[in-house]
Structure formats: C-alpha cells, structure tokens
Design a protein around this motif. Structure first.
Motif, PDB file in Angstrom:
ATOM      1  N   GLY A  15      53.351  71.342 -12.137  1.00 42.24           N
ATOM      2  CA  GLY A  15      54.133  70.354 -12.870  1.00 42.24           C
ATOM      3  C   GLY A  15      55.174  69.686 -11.991  1.00 42.24           C
ATOM      4  O   GLY A  15      55.390  68.476 -12.061  1.00 42.24           O
ATOM      5  N   LEU A  16      55.835  70.475 -11.118  1.00 44.13           N
ATOM      6  CA  LEU A  16      56.828  69.911 -10.199  1.00 44.13           C
ATOM      7  C   LEU A  16      56.163  68.971  -9.197  1.00 44.13           C
ATOM      8  O   LEU A  16      56.668  67.879  -8.911  1.00 44.13           O
ATOM      9  N   ALA A  17      55.003  69.402  -8.664  1.00 37.50           N
ATOM     10  CA  ALA A  17      54.326  68.601  -7.650  1.00 37.50           C
ATOM     11  C   ALA A  17      53.912  67.236  -8.208  1.00 37.50           C
ATOM     12  O   ALA A  17      54.011  66.218  -7.521  1.00 37.50           O
ATOM     13  N   GLN A  18      53.468  67.203  -9.464  1.00 40.42           N
ATOM     14  CA  GLN A  18      53.013  65.949 -10.056  1.00 40.42           C
ATOM     15  C   GLN A  18      54.169  64.977 -10.295  1.00 40.42           C
ATOM     16  O   GLN A  18      53.950  63.785 -10.431  1.00 40.42           O
ATOM     17  N   GLN A  19      55.408  65.487 -10.345  1.00 40.28           N
ATOM     18  CA  GLN A  19      56.570  64.627 -10.539  1.00 40.28           C
ATOM     19  C   GLN A  19      57.116  64.090  -9.223  1.00 40.28           C
ATOM     20  O   GLN A  19      58.009  63.251  -9.215  1.00 40.28           O
ATOM     21  N   HIS A  20      56.586  64.571  -8.094  1.00 46.15           N
ATOM     22  CA  HIS A  20      57.034  64.119  -6.774  1.00 46.15           C
ATOM     23  C   HIS A  20      55.991  63.159  -6.211  1.00 46.15           C
ATOM     24  O   HIS A  20      55.038  63.576  -5.565  1.00 46.15           O
ATOM     25  N   THR A  21      56.185  61.885  -6.492  1.00 46.64           N
ATOM     26  CA  THR A  21      55.207  60.894  -6.039  1.00 46.64           C
ATOM     27  C   THR A  21      55.233  60.715  -4.539  1.00 46.64           C
ATOM     28  O   THR A  21      54.306  60.148  -3.972  1.00 46.64           O
ATOM     29  N   GLY A  22      56.287  61.182  -3.867  1.00 45.04           N
ATOM     30  CA  GLY A  22      56.370  61.058  -2.418  1.00 45.04           C
ATOM     31  C   GLY A  22      55.577  62.098  -1.677  1.00 45.04           C
ATOM     32  O   GLY A  22      55.555  62.098  -0.448  1.00 45.04           O
ATOM     33  N   GLY A  23      54.971  63.051  -2.393  1.00 40.39           N
ATOM     34  CA  GLY A  23      54.124  64.036  -1.742  1.00 40.39           C
ATOM     35  C   GLY A  23      54.857  65.310  -1.365  1.00 40.39           C
ATOM     36  O   GLY A  23      55.930  65.653  -1.899  1.00 40.39           O
ATOM     37  N   ILE A  24      54.270  66.052  -0.408  1.00 38.81           N
ATOM     38  CA  ILE A  24      54.773  67.368  -0.018  1.00 38.81           C
ATOM     39  C   ILE A  24      56.202  67.297   0.504  1.00 38.81           C
ATOM     40  O   ILE A  24      57.034  68.172   0.229  1.00 38.81           O
ATOM     41  N   LYS A  25      56.527  66.224   1.277  1.00 35.76           N
ATOM     42  CA  LYS A  25      57.854  66.124   1.855  1.00 35.76           C
ATOM     43  C   LYS A  25      58.925  66.091   0.774  1.00 35.76           C
ATOM     44  O   LYS A  25      59.952  66.771   0.885  1.00 35.76           O
ATOM     45  N   ASP A  26      58.718  65.310  -0.286  1.00 40.25           N
ATOM     46  CA  ASP A  26      59.690  65.247  -1.382  1.00 40.25           C
ATOM     47  C   ASP A  26      59.791  66.585  -2.104  1.00 40.25           C
ATOM     48  O   ASP A  26      60.881  67.015  -2.496  1.00 40.25           O
TER      49      ASP A  26
END
Length: 329
Positions: A15-26
């Motif tokens: 769920g957290l990953a899907q909210q970070h549109t900037g990818g792994i770095k964000d």
C-alpha cells in the motif's frame, strides 16, 4: 527470518509503495525520513554505525536474492602468455630484448617457427586505437525496450478489463486475492444445481454439466483454497465460479495450464483498500494517513495531540504552577 515473518507486512508495504509514484527512491526517502524524525537512528549511534547497519542489511538481502535467483556468469577468458621469439645475434654486443604485447595469432606463428627451427625478428605491433562505443539515442533505447516487451508478449493475449482473459468457452477476471470464472453453458434447458459438476482441489479444477464433456478440466496455474472456493448459477444458464488464491501477491497468467496466457505486464491493478488489511495494519495506515493530512494543514499530529492532552491534564492537577512558557517538543 522465516518466509511467513517476512510476508506479514507485505500488505502494508504494498500500500505504501503504490502511493509513492516516484518509485523506490521516494519509498526509501519516506522510510529514512521516519527514522530521522521519530528516532535517534542517525544521531544516537557512533559515527559510521548507521551506514554500516544499512549496508549490512542491503548485502544480506542481495545474498538472499542471488540464492533465490542464481545467475550463471561465463568464466573469464584467460589469455595465455606468448612465448618470446629467439633473439637474433648480429654483433658481439648483446642487445637488451624489447617487451611488446602480441596477439594470439602472432604467438601461434612464433611457436610454429620455433618448431621448424626458423629464426625471425618480429616487428613491434602497432597500437590500435580503441573507438569508444556510440551511446544509443533516446529513440533507439525506447525502440530496444519496445522490442524486448514485444518479444516477451509474443504468443500472449491482452488482458480484459478485469485483468483476466476472454476465451472461447468462458471469461475470467482476477484480483490479487481471487479469480472469478463466468461459464455460459449454451444448452437448451434451464440448468439447476443438480445438473452442475464442480470439483475444486488445491491444484485442479473441474467444472461442467452432467452428461456433457467438462467445460474446464485441468491443472490450475497456482494453488487455491478449496474450502473458500464456490460456484453459483446466474440467469439460469451461466455458471459463476469463485476461486480463492493461496498466494495473494501474484497475478495469474491463466486459469488452467492448457489455456493461452495473458500478458500480466498489461494488468491494471486496483488501489489497495483499507478493508483488505488486518486490524493492526489498518490502524497503523489510518494513523499515518491522518498525521500526513494534519501536517499538510499545519495542524498537530496524533502524537502532538497526545502530548498536549498529557500537558493539559497535568496543568489541571497542578494549578499552582505557571505553564505560560512551557513548550511541547
């Protein structure tokens, strides 16, 4: 750590990953920002200890990834050292031998001449200038990527709007949790429950009508939970099958192994729903979302409110004390 322990936070992290549109770095920035703001991870330890800890964890995960997905590396080509040519004696003064780099072909020629007792003097090979590779343009890079995707999708069908497939005998859709199959029976009579043949096992599915060849009969793409899988009759002529997946973190490419595959790279996942999470994880996510909204509005977070409530209660219990200059940190 066991696989079960590792997977227990997958729902929250997904769920957290899907909210970070900037990818792994964000995503990593959010995680380390949490450690910076809420812990003494960067300031409480000895110098360099935080970096070492992060690198140790990274190296351990790299090791586990290599064990799970080993890559065979080609052995390094070892170049055999060439045999030196015999020195030609022309005067009484001994000339110092010159050392030069020669190719494999030249070394083989020297060996052949030595075996035939022929002496010769080899010229120093000219240095060949290495031409730097021309970097690919953006258009060429995108074309290469498109070709790779096309090669991977070769022979696969495009998923339907439900992330499944439309086949001649049935249509199916899926989420990460389950799969649904809609089967038209195409018979002249109204079907009833006693007419349906349904056998769902962990890795096998059979569906059809009595007295007719099975519509589906084969090994499933992956394991299901038979006790949570069921079927219903729709419009008195269609059979609707619900399959509960055991692995709730993957997209199926097909229902049974004899079916054509869909291209899962074209799947459009839905946003995770809080209702899909367990109680503890859901509470943590809701708290994080609330605190984020409060910060954006310049209002106190849940932790700030908790501290204010504690201070307010303490002030009520000690009216004789002056709290006009008290600050909450």
């Amino acid at each position: 750590m066991s696989d079960t322990d590792e997977e227990r936070f997958d729902g929250l992290l997904l769920g957290l990953a899907q909210q970070h549109t900037g990818g792994i770095k964000d995503l990593l920035g959010t995680f380390f920002g949490f450690l910076r703001r809420k812990t003494d991870f960067f300031t409480g330890a000895e110098k360099g200890k935080a970096e070492k800890l992060v690198l140790d964890v990274l190296k351990e995960q790299q090791r586990l990834a290599k064990e799970a997905h080993p890559v065979d590396e080609p052995p390094a080509k070892v170049k055999a050292p060439p045999k030196p040519a015999k020195a030609s004696v022309t005067t009484n003064i001994k000339k110092e031998p010159e050392i030069c780099e020669i190719t494999d072909e030249e070394a083989e020629k020297i060996n052949h001449e030595e075996n035939g007792h022929v002496e010769t003097t080899l010229p120093t090979p000219a240095r060949q200038e290495q031409i730097p590779p021309v970097p690919e343009s953006k258009e060429e890079s995108e074309a290469t990527k498109s070709d790779e995707e096309d090669a991977d999708a070769k022979g696969k069908i495009k998923p339907n709007l439900g992330n499944g497939g439309d086949l001649p005998n049935y249509k199916w859709t899926q989420t990460l949790n389950d799969a649904e199959i809609r089967i038209p029976t195409n018979v002249a009579f109204t079907i009833r429950s006693k007419d349906v043949v349904f056998d769902a096992q962990s890795k096998h599915l059979k569906v059809g009508l009595k007295g007719h060849p099975p519509i589906i009969d084969g090994e499933l793409f992956n394991k299901i939970k038979p006790e949570d899988s069921f079927w219903t009759i729709e419009d008195k002529k269609n059979i609707v099958v619900h399959l509960e997946k055991q692995n709730r973190m993957e997209w199926w490419t097909r229902i049974v192994l004899t079916d054509p595959e869909i291209n899962t790279k074209k799947v459009q996942p839905e946003n995770s729903k809080l209702s899909d999470l367990d109680t503890e994880t859901r509470g943590m996510v809701e708290k994080m979302m609330y605190d984020q909204r409060q910060k954006e509005l310049g209002l106190p977070t849940s932790e700030d409110q908790k501290k204010q409530d504690i201070l307010k209660k303490f002030m009520e219990q000690h009216p004789e004390m002056d709290f006009s200059k008290a600050k909450i940190s």
